[in-house]
Design an enzyme around this catalytic site. Structure first.
Site, PDB file in Angstrom:
ATOM      1  N   HIS A  60       0.768  -1.297  -0.067  1.00 38.73           N
ATOM      2  CA  HIS A  60       0.142   0.080   0.065  1.00 38.73           C
ATOM      3  C   HIS A  60       0.823   1.205  -0.105  1.00 38.73           C
ATOM      4  O   HIS A  60       0.579   2.455  -0.392  1.00 38.73           O
ATOM      5  CB  HIS A  60      -1.161  -0.108   1.156  1.00 38.73           C
ATOM      6  CG  HIS A  60      -2.021  -0.960   1.098  1.00 38.73           C
ATOM      7  ND1 HIS A  60      -2.570  -1.593   2.384  1.00 38.73           N
ATOM      8  CD2 HIS A  60      -2.529  -1.681   0.282  1.00 38.73           C
ATOM      9  CE1 HIS A  60      -3.503  -2.587   2.098  1.00 38.73           C
ATOM     10  NE2 HIS A  60      -3.404  -2.645   0.691  1.00 38.73           N
ATOM     11  N   ARG A  98      -1.261 -27.889   3.846  1.00 35.67           N
ATOM     12  CA  ARG A  98      -0.496 -27.058   4.265  1.00 35.67           C
ATOM     13  C   ARG A  98      -0.892 -25.562   4.060  1.00 35.67           C
ATOM     14  O   ARG A  98      -0.902 -25.113   3.079  1.00 35.67           O
ATOM     15  CB  ARG A  98       1.111 -27.253   3.832  1.00 35.67           C
ATOM     16  CG  ARG A  98       1.897 -26.138   4.410  1.00 35.67           C
ATOM     17  CD  ARG A  98       3.460 -26.296   4.063  1.00 35.67           C
ATOM     18  NE  ARG A  98       4.130 -25.230   4.862  1.00 35.67           N
ATOM     19  CZ  ARG A  98       4.981 -24.579   4.102  1.00 35.67           C
ATOM     20  NH1 ARG A  98       5.374 -24.620   2.970  1.00 35.67           N
ATOM     21  NH2 ARG A  98       5.764 -23.420   4.634  1.00 35.67           N
ATOM     22  N   HIS A 143       4.463 -17.356   7.656  1.00 38.19           N
ATOM     23  CA  HIS A 143       4.897 -17.335   6.176  1.00 38.19           C
ATOM     24  C   HIS A 143       5.052 -15.746   5.967  1.00 38.19           C
ATOM     25  O   HIS A 143       4.415 -15.420   5.030  1.00 38.19           O
ATOM     26  CB  HIS A 143       3.905 -18.229   5.658  1.00 38.19           C
ATOM     27  CG  HIS A 143       4.215 -18.489   4.155  1.00 38.19           C
ATOM     28  ND1 HIS A 143       4.357 -19.895   3.911  1.00 38.19           N
ATOM     29  CD2 HIS A 143       4.838 -17.927   3.238  1.00 38.19           C
ATOM     30  CE1 HIS A 143       4.741 -20.188   2.810  1.00 38.19           C
ATOM     31  NE2 HIS A 143       5.083 -18.845   2.280  1.00 38.19           N
ATOM     32  N   GLU A 188      11.119 -20.605   5.427  1.00 43.71           N
ATOM     33  CA  GLU A 188      12.195 -20.140   4.436  1.00 43.71           C
ATOM     34  C   GLU A 188      13.187 -18.978   5.115  1.00 43.71           C
ATOM     35  O   GLU A 188      12.732 -17.662   4.619  1.00 43.71           O
ATOM     36  CB  GLU A 188      11.516 -19.456   2.940  1.00 43.71           C
ATOM     37  CG  GLU A 188      10.903 -20.676   2.234  1.00 43.71           C
ATOM     38  CD  GLU A 188      10.500 -20.409   0.791  1.00 43.71           C
ATOM     39  OE1 GLU A 188      10.931 -19.262   0.528  1.00 43.71           O
ATOM     40  OE2 GLU A 188      10.384 -21.489  -0.101  1.00 43.71           O
ATOM     41  N   ASN A 328      11.646 -26.859   1.333  1.00 38.13           N
ATOM     42  CA  ASN A 328      11.221 -26.179   0.062  1.00 38.13           C
ATOM     43  C   ASN A 328      12.235 -26.270  -0.964  1.00 38.13           C
ATOM     44  O   ASN A 328      13.230 -25.594  -0.871  1.00 38.13           O
ATOM     45  CB  ASN A 328      10.715 -24.773   0.389  1.00 38.13           C
ATOM     46  CG  ASN A 328       9.501 -24.745   1.467  1.00 38.13           C
ATOM     47  OD1 ASN A 328       8.768 -25.579   1.556  1.00 38.13           O
ATOM     48  ND2 ASN A 328       8.979 -23.380   1.427  1.00 38.13           N
ATOM     49  N   TYR A 330      12.950 -26.223  -5.233  1.00 36.53           N
ATOM     50  CA  TYR A 330      12.300 -25.934  -6.374  1.00 36.53           C
ATOM     51  C   TYR A 330      13.275 -26.282  -7.656  1.00 36.53           C
ATOM     52  O   TYR A 330      13.216 -26.538  -8.756  1.00 36.53           O
ATOM     53  CB  TYR A 330      11.804 -24.421  -6.737  1.00 36.53           C
ATOM     54  CG  TYR A 330      10.563 -24.286  -5.931  1.00 36.53           C
ATOM     55  CD1 TYR A 330       9.545 -24.444  -6.360  1.00 36.53           C
ATOM     56  CD2 TYR A 330      10.651 -23.686  -4.418  1.00 36.53           C
ATOM     57  CE1 TYR A 330       8.250 -23.993  -5.665  1.00 36.53           C
ATOM     58  CE2 TYR A 330       9.506 -23.483  -3.789  1.00 36.53           C
ATOM     59  CZ  TYR A 330       8.283 -23.776  -4.461  1.00 36.53           C
ATOM     60  OH  TYR A 330       7.203 -23.405  -3.810  1.00 36.53           O
ATOM     61  N   GLU A 397       7.408 -27.852   0.030  1.00 35.27           N
ATOM     62  CA  GLU A 397       7.044 -26.992  -1.180  1.00 35.27           C
ATOM     63  C   GLU A 397       7.837 -27.721  -2.119  1.00 35.27           C
ATOM     64  O   GLU A 397       9.011 -27.984  -2.157  1.00 35.27           O
ATOM     65  CB  GLU A 397       7.328 -25.637  -1.179  1.00 35.27           C
ATOM     66  CG  GLU A 397       6.311 -24.828  -0.246  1.00 35.27           C
ATOM     67  CD  GLU A 397       6.584 -23.424  -0.285  1.00 35.27           C
ATOM     68  OE1 GLU A 397       7.288 -22.759  -1.086  1.00 35.27           O
ATOM     69  OE2 GLU A 397       6.230 -22.633   0.799  1.00 35.27           O
TER      70      GLU A 397
END
Ligand SMILES: *[C@@H]1O[C@H](CO)[C@@H](O)[C@H](O)[C@H]1NC(C)=O
Ligand SMILES: *[C@@H]1O[C@H](CO)[C@@H](O)[C@H](O)[C@H]1NC(C)=O
Ligand SMILES: *[C@@H]1O[C@H](CO)[C@@H](O)[C@H](O)[C@H]1NC(C)=O
Ligand SMILES: *[C@@H]1O[C@H](CO)[C@@H](O)[C@H](O)[C@H]1NC(C)=O
Length: 495
Positions: A60, A98, A143, A188, A328, A330, A397
């Site tokens: 914002h 989750r 998170h 993370e 996690n 990737y 993840e």
């Protein structure tokens, strides 16, 4: 080649192709789930008494670092549509979901003196709906959406954070612990500390490489231990659950078999795991990590290491406070030793003196950091097993992004998930890694932080232009549903 030879080649090729997947069924108690996070899906940013958090504030008030100035104000509107979400979960057949609790929805000021009843009711409703459909809630406490009033006081740079987080965690165990067995404290650390307090890319956008980011890490570790001890002392005997911590880690593949490059890979892994998991298992940062940062700090004229030490008391408090490792994962990077490291540079990404890049021929995704390298996860899982005494690992993840076109025939996502799962199965099967479950990111397209709604990871498409936030199933949802139902990656599972 004559016809017979061509035929044999074809058969051999087909055979190899089939053989490339591990088709052994996953164990009966292996869990398949999907993940989301509060700010990325809930919306209702200021409804029913919710307080402002650091992502509300950033989106914002700026600095405007999110693509197209997009916000999570409405996101997937899951605050109002959670029943629809649970119906999607039910259809997939997942064993667990989750999600994360928004601290400022429960405690609008961040402190435990004022509990927002509507916020409590929202999570009670969600959990009740999950349980009624046979889905186990797996809850992340943090998170990334810190209440803004706590950020004003310094956030993770204020030692009192440990008390604030402990109070919040205790409230969650109290309110929801009878229905939630498995908790994850922080999601993370690299995203939170290195990108929030180091290079300043994520909220709260503090730029303090090599100093603020390491203080953040220390505070986070002790705050995790606080939550674990509270659970252990007051809740474990009756709620019989677990408290884990979620690390974000790639695999770091040495560029050559030269000792220097193999050491560079180990150094990079120690910057991730030796900073965040070693303290929780063994009570302290790994010695390689401590030496490296102490050496550079001294060269730079600091009176002490920029990596704050744990006191003996803190070490005792930290040791053994991890019931399960959440991973996690990737992608993978290549690494090599830096020939001429910059002696003045400071920060997580340079203190290790390692070059890091991704190979040009690795398949791209919709995210510039995410290349498809399925073999990397197997190597990483094996490394974790060897370094952390075969501690239980839950993959919290793993997933694939596209560029956000309406792509319901998402074959590349299917290919990604299938090849990563195959390598996970190999790690369990052939390397004996103790992986207890897999959690795909994500249930549906959502607010991808700095990339807003331009990158999509969902099994379900969400129409962000409709007030309804209409969800539509992608092809990958049916693929995953079938994997869960058959518990293997082939039409015909191996014995
Ligand atoms: C984002 O908002 C700021 C402040 O209103 C404005 O200056 C900037 O141009 C906007 N950026 C985009 C991409 O719309
Ligand atoms: C390193 O050595 C292993 C085993 O000898 C070999 O399989 C691999 O290809 C080598 N890697 C590189 C990058 O040379
Ligand atoms: C490793 O784990 C085993 C089994 O859980 C345990 O008995 C042993 O003490 C652990 N070893 C270390 C060094 O922590
Ligand atoms: C709103 O969403 C529901 C459920 O996804 C769907 O059945 C309905 O058609 C949608 N309405 C509109 C106007 O898009």
């Amino acid at each position: 080649m004559d016809k017979a030879a061509v035929f044999i080649c074809l058969i051999a090729f087909t055979f190899i192709n089939v053989d490339a997947w591990n088709t052994k069924p996953f164990p009966k108690d292996f869990k398949f789930g999907v993940a989301t996070a509060s700010y990325q899906i809930e919306g209702a940013w200021n409804e029913d008494g919710k307080g402002e958090n650091i992502w509300d504030h950033l989106c914002h008030h700026g600095p405007f670092v999110v693509e197209h100035n997009q916000t999570g104000d409405i996101a997937c509107d899951s605050y109002h549509k959670y029943k629809e979400d649970v119906a999607m979960l039910k259809d997939l057949g997942v064993s667990h979901y989750r999600f994360s609790i928004s601290w400022s929805r429960l405690l609008p000021t961040g402190f435990a003196d004022k509990v927002n009843k509507a916020g409590v009711q929202y999570y009670k409703n969600l959990i009740k709906e999950l349980k009624a459909n046979g889905i186990e809630p797996l809850v992340t406490l943090y998170h990334w959406d810190l209440p803004q009033p706590l950020q004003v006081l310094g956030g993770f740079l204020n030692d009192n954070f440990v008390d604030w987080f402990g109070d919040y965690a205790q409230l969650c165990f109290d309110l929801f612990g009878d229905d939630v067995s498995n908790w994850l404290t922080f999601n993370e650390p690299i995203s939170i500390c290195q990108q929030g307090y180091g290079n300043g890319r994520k909220a709260p956008l503090i730029t303090s490489p090599g100093i603020g980011e390491y203080i953040c890490g220390k505070t986070m570790m002790i705050a995790h231990a606080r939550a674990w001890h509270i659970y252990d002392k007051e809740y474990r005997s009756k709620q019989k659950g677990s408290v884990g911590f979620v690390v974000d880690s790639s695999w770091y593949e040495p560029n050559s078999n030269k000792t220097a490059d193999i050491e560079a890979s180990e150094m990079k892994l120690q910057f991730v795991w030796g900073m965040y998991i070693n303290p929780l298992i063994n009570g302290d940062h790994s010695s390689i990590l401590k030496k490296q940062i102490a050496k550079r700090s001294k060269q730079q004229g600091f009176k002490r290491s920029r990596l704050p030490e744990f006191t003996k008391e803190e070490q005792k408090y930290l040791k053994g406070t991890l019931d399960i490792i959440g991973l996690n994962h990737y992608s993978t990077s290549m690494v090599s030793a830096q020939k001429n490291p910059d002696p003045d540079a400071m920060g997580f990404y340079v203190d290790c003196e390692v070059n890091e890049w991704q190979a040009d021929d690795w398949e791209k995704s919709g995210s510039d950091w995410l290349r498809v390298v399925p073999w990397g996860i197997r190597k990483l899982l094996k490394w974790i097993k060897v370094n952390f005494n075969n501690t239980k690992i839950l993959i919290t993840e793993n997933g694939y992004s596209d560029n956000g076109e309406k792509d319901l025939k998402d074959d590349r996502r299917i290919h990604y998930v299938k090849s990563y799962l195959s390598n996970i199965r190999d790690a369990m099967d052939k390397d004996g890694v103790n992986v207890v479950g897999y959690t795909l990111w994500s249930l549906m397209d959502n607010f991808e932080w700095n990339r807003g709604y331009t990158e999509k990871f969902g099994l379900y498409h969400v129409d962000f232009n409709s007030r309804n936030r209409t969800r539509t199933k992608k092809k990958s949802a049916d693929f995953y549903k079938k994997v869960i139902a058959t518990r293997c990656l082939a039409d015909k599972c191996a014995a």
